[in-house]
Motif scaffolding. Structure first.
Motif, PDB file in Angstrom:
ATOM      1  N   VAL A  18       0.833  -1.207   0.000  1.00 39.75           N
ATOM      2  CA  VAL A  18       0.000   0.000   0.000  1.00 39.75           C
ATOM      3  C   VAL A  18       0.864   1.252   0.000  1.00 39.75           C
ATOM      4  N   GLU A  19       1.919   1.255   0.802  1.00 40.51           N
ATOM      5  CA  GLU A  19       2.823   2.408   0.826  1.00 40.51           C
ATOM      6  C   GLU A  19       3.422   2.653  -0.558  1.00 40.51           C
ATOM      7  N   LYS A  20       3.837   1.593  -1.230  1.00 44.92           N
ATOM      8  CA  LYS A  20       4.400   1.728  -2.572  1.00 44.92           C
ATOM      9  C   LYS A  20       3.356   2.249  -3.553  1.00 44.92           C
ATOM     10  N   ALA A  21       2.132   1.779  -3.415  1.00 44.25           N
ATOM     11  CA  ALA A  21       1.055   2.219  -4.301  1.00 44.25           C
ATOM     12  C   ALA A  21       0.744   3.694  -4.117  1.00 44.25           C
ATOM     13  N   GLU A  22       0.685   4.128  -2.878  1.00 47.69           N
ATOM     14  CA  GLU A  22       0.365   5.525  -2.586  1.00 47.69           C
ATOM     15  C   GLU A  22       1.516   6.455  -2.977  1.00 47.69           C
ATOM     16  N   GLN A  23       2.732   5.992  -2.814  1.00 49.20           N
ATOM     17  CA  GLN A  23       3.900   6.812  -3.168  1.00 49.20           C
ATOM     18  C   GLN A  23       4.045   6.992  -4.674  1.00 49.20           C
ATOM     19  N   ASP A  70      13.380  -4.283  -7.533  1.00 51.19           N
ATOM     20  CA  ASP A  70      12.770  -3.013  -7.170  1.00 51.19           C
ATOM     21  C   ASP A  70      12.847  -2.063  -8.363  1.00 51.19           C
ATOM     22  N   GLN A  71      11.700  -1.766  -8.980  1.00 53.83           N
ATOM     23  CA  GLN A  71      11.687  -0.879 -10.132  1.00 53.83           C
ATOM     24  C   GLN A  71      10.304  -0.263 -10.305  1.00 53.83           C
ATOM     25  N   PHE A  72      10.192   0.657 -11.245  1.00 53.82           N
ATOM     26  CA  PHE A  72       8.923   1.323 -11.533  1.00 53.82           C
ATOM     27  C   PHE A  72       8.797   1.498 -13.038  1.00 53.82           C
ATOM     28  N   LEU A  73       7.683   1.044 -13.583  1.00 55.03           N
ATOM     29  CA  LEU A  73       7.424   1.180 -15.012  1.00 55.03           C
ATOM     30  C   LEU A  73       6.225   2.092 -15.211  1.00 55.03           C
ATOM     31  N   SER A  74       6.347   3.043 -16.120  1.00 54.60           N
ATOM     32  CA  SER A  74       5.284   4.010 -16.338  1.00 54.60           C
ATOM     33  C   SER A  74       4.924   4.113 -17.809  1.00 54.60           C
ATOM     34  N   SER A  75       3.686   4.535 -18.068  1.00 57.01           N
ATOM     35  CA  SER A  75       3.192   4.777 -19.427  1.00 57.01           C
ATOM     36  C   SER A  75       3.303   3.544 -20.303  1.00 57.01           C
ATOM     37  N   LEU A  76       2.721   2.449 -19.834  1.00 57.78           N
ATOM     38  CA  LEU A  76       2.706   1.226 -20.643  1.00 57.78           C
ATOM     39  C   LEU A  76       1.546   1.298 -21.635  1.00 57.78           C
ATOM     40  N   ASP A  77       1.668   2.253 -22.571  1.00 54.63           N
ATOM     41  CA  ASP A  77       0.568   2.479 -23.499  1.00 54.63           C
ATOM     42  C   ASP A  77       0.820   1.887 -24.877  1.00 54.63           C
ATOM     43  N   GLU A  78       1.924   1.180 -25.054  1.00 54.37           N
ATOM     44  CA  GLU A  78       2.201   0.523 -26.319  1.00 54.37           C
ATOM     45  C   GLU A  78       2.037  -0.980 -26.138  1.00 54.37           C
ATOM     46  N   LYS A  79       1.403  -1.633 -27.129  1.00 53.67           N
ATOM     47  CA  LYS A  79       1.135  -3.052 -26.989  1.00 53.67           C
ATOM     48  C   LYS A  79       2.423  -3.857 -26.840  1.00 53.67           C
ATOM     49  N   GLU A  80       3.497  -3.414 -27.478  1.00 57.71           N
ATOM     50  CA  GLU A  80       4.763  -4.125 -27.339  1.00 57.71           C
ATOM     51  C   GLU A  80       5.221  -4.139 -25.884  1.00 57.71           C
ATOM     52  N   ASP A  81       5.054  -3.000 -25.219  1.00 59.98           N
ATOM     53  CA  ASP A  81       5.460  -2.916 -23.821  1.00 59.98           C
ATOM     54  C   ASP A  81       4.615  -3.843 -22.950  1.00 59.98           C
ATOM     55  N   ILE A 134      -3.298  -1.431 -17.764  1.00 60.38           N
ATOM     56  CA  ILE A 134      -2.339  -0.982 -16.750  1.00 60.38           C
ATOM     57  C   ILE A 134      -1.360   0.004 -17.368  1.00 60.38           C
ATOM     58  N   ARG A 135      -1.132   1.125 -16.694  1.00 60.58           N
ATOM     59  CA  ARG A 135      -0.199   2.134 -17.187  1.00 60.58           C
ATOM     60  C   ARG A 135       1.012   2.338 -16.279  1.00 60.58           C
ATOM     61  N   LYS A 136       0.869   2.017 -14.999  1.00 65.74           N
ATOM     62  CA  LYS A 136       1.984   2.183 -14.066  1.00 65.74           C
ATOM     63  C   LYS A 136       2.086   0.947 -13.172  1.00 65.74           C
ATOM     64  N   ILE A 137       3.294   0.415 -13.074  1.00 63.80           N
ATOM     65  CA  ILE A 137       3.540  -0.751 -12.227  1.00 63.80           C
ATOM     66  C   ILE A 137       4.740  -0.477 -11.331  1.00 63.80           C
ATOM     67  N   ALA A 138       4.592  -0.750 -10.050  1.00 63.68           N
ATOM     68  CA  ALA A 138       5.699  -0.612  -9.103  1.00 63.68           C
ATOM     69  C   ALA A 138       5.953  -1.972  -8.455  1.00 63.68           C
ATOM     70  N   PHE A 139       7.172  -2.159  -7.962  1.00 62.61           N
ATOM     71  CA  PHE A 139       7.592  -3.446  -7.433  1.00 62.61           C
ATOM     72  C   PHE A 139       8.113  -3.318  -6.007  1.00 62.61           C
ATOM     73  N   VAL A 140       7.899  -4.371  -5.243  1.00 63.95           N
ATOM     74  CA  VAL A 140       8.477  -4.493  -3.906  1.00 63.95           C
ATOM     75  C   VAL A 140       9.332  -5.751  -3.927  1.00 63.95           C
ATOM     76  N   ASP A 141      10.652  -5.569  -3.813  1.00 60.36           N
ATOM     77  CA  ASP A 141      11.571  -6.704  -3.983  1.00 60.36           C
ATOM     78  C   ASP A 141      11.777  -7.482  -2.680  1.00 60.36           C
TER      79      ASP A 141
END
Length: 357
Positions: free
Chosen positions: A108-113, A149-160, A211-218
């Motif tokens: 939840v902390e990662k999601a809110e941040q 631990d990473q963050f992916l944003s703007s996954l608006d292309e089908k390839e991504d 999905i457009r933004k994905i965050a990870f907790v390692d």
């Protein structure tokens, strides 16, 4: 942390004959370091004491709610949970697994941040069996459930979107993901109720289109009980023919889901490649004979129904070889050809591993 009326997280647990494991699962939830959540236990007409266990916990913790349904399967239970969830986020937990005490707080902390649509954490494989083959597969599965631990944003292309599915932690595991509830509701994303197995994979492949933004907790925050002796996976996957027929149903269900949401045309090439990869290794191990020929006919009909042959030009030589094997046994398939296909698969996998490394 953002203020939200009601529980911030809805935990959905499909419950069916898991009385041996359910107490540990529920205890791991009520002992979480984070408190702002509800627990929706959907009992799928259990014949053991699972419902009574939930009731006993419900009496002592107001966050736990027992919901009953006629026996319809895990997908129907999860879909019922989605319809009843009040949280900003939703997470699906299996009744025979358990969580580390800081799992919900960390996610939840990662999601809110990050304001991410989805949070993915690492998981730990808990294995009941100790045969060498099982240990090898467990180690491979553990690697697939270990994220960075990473963050992916703007996954608006089908390839991504399709590329991320190949990364550790993404697919086809549903229980290591915290998801924004509004994405599911707005886009009417539900679990396919016609599948005995593979429903998680179809659900996630459709979900990832939005999905457009994905965050990870390692951190390994979820404990997955691998291959319980009486689990659906063990029950249905002991027979190679039944296993493969179930895989064919998964492929057709995915094609249908993408088609109904008008997502198939722009994802056809990637869907075809995934289907070939998903089906091929099991297919070549099927015994030669009429059942294999019949299966090839079914695959050919499904590919033709959803016009998947239109994307053949996008296939590389390995993928074309797989396609030819899958639909090329509508004629007699000899034992010699079966042996060659299996040998080719082993050689191909070694070549692909070298290229990746």
């Amino acid at each position: 942390m953002t203020k939200f009326k009601g529980p911030l997280v809805s935990v959905v647990i499909p419950v069916y004959n898991v009385q041996t494991f359910l107490p540990r699962c529920l205890e791991s939830l009520i002992n979480q370091t984070f408190e702002g959540f509800e627990i929706l236990c959907i009992d799928d007409e259990s014949s053991d004491g699972s419902a009574d266990i939930v009731r006993s916990f419900e009496k002592h913790d107001s966050r736990i709610h027992l919901l009953m349904q006629n026996h319809q399967g895990v997908s129907a239970a999860r879909n019922f949970g989605i319809s009843q969830a009040k949280g900003k986020y939703i997470i699906f937990v299996d009744g025979d697994d358990w969580l580390e005490k800081e799992m919900l707080e960390s996610m939840v902390e990662k999601a809110e941040q990050t304001n991410a649509d989805m949070i993915i954490c690492s998981a730990k494989v808990q294995c009941e069996r100790f045969a060498l083959k099982e240990v090898r597969y467990r180690n491979s599965l553990q690697s697939a459930l270990t994220v960075e631990d990473q963050f992916l944003s703007s996954l608006d292309e089908k390839e991504d979107i399709w590329a991320v599915l190949k990364r550790p932690g993404y697919w086809p595991f549903i229980w290591n993901k915290l998801i924004r509830s509004d994405i599911l509701l707005r886009n009417k994303i539900i679990f396919p109720e016609n599948l005995v197995l593979g429903e998680d994979g179809v659900f996630l492949q459709v979900l990832f289109q939005y999905i457009r933004k994905i965050a990870f907790v390692d951190k390994p925050l979820y404990n997955y009980r691998y291959q319980r002796k009486d689990s659906a996976t063990v029950k249905y996957f002991q027979n190679s023919q039944i296993r493969f027929e179930q895989h064919v149903c998964v492929v057709e269900t995915l094609f249908q889901a993408l088609y109904q949401k008008e997502l198939l045309e722009r994802n056809g090439s990637f869907a075809l490649k995934w289907a070939l990869r998903f089906l091929y290794s099991d297919f070549v191990h099927l015994a030669a004979g009429s059942s294999k020929r019949d299966t090839s006919k079914v695959i050919c009909e499904i590919f033709d129904k959803y016009r998947m042959f239109a994307y053949v030009s996008s296939l590389n030589p390995y993928e074309r070889r797989r396609l030819n094997s899958l639909i090329g046994t509508t004629k007699e398939c000899s034992q010699a050809k079966r042996f060659f296909d299996i040998l080719y698969l082993k050689v191909e996998n070694r070549i692909l591993k070298k290229k990746v490394s």
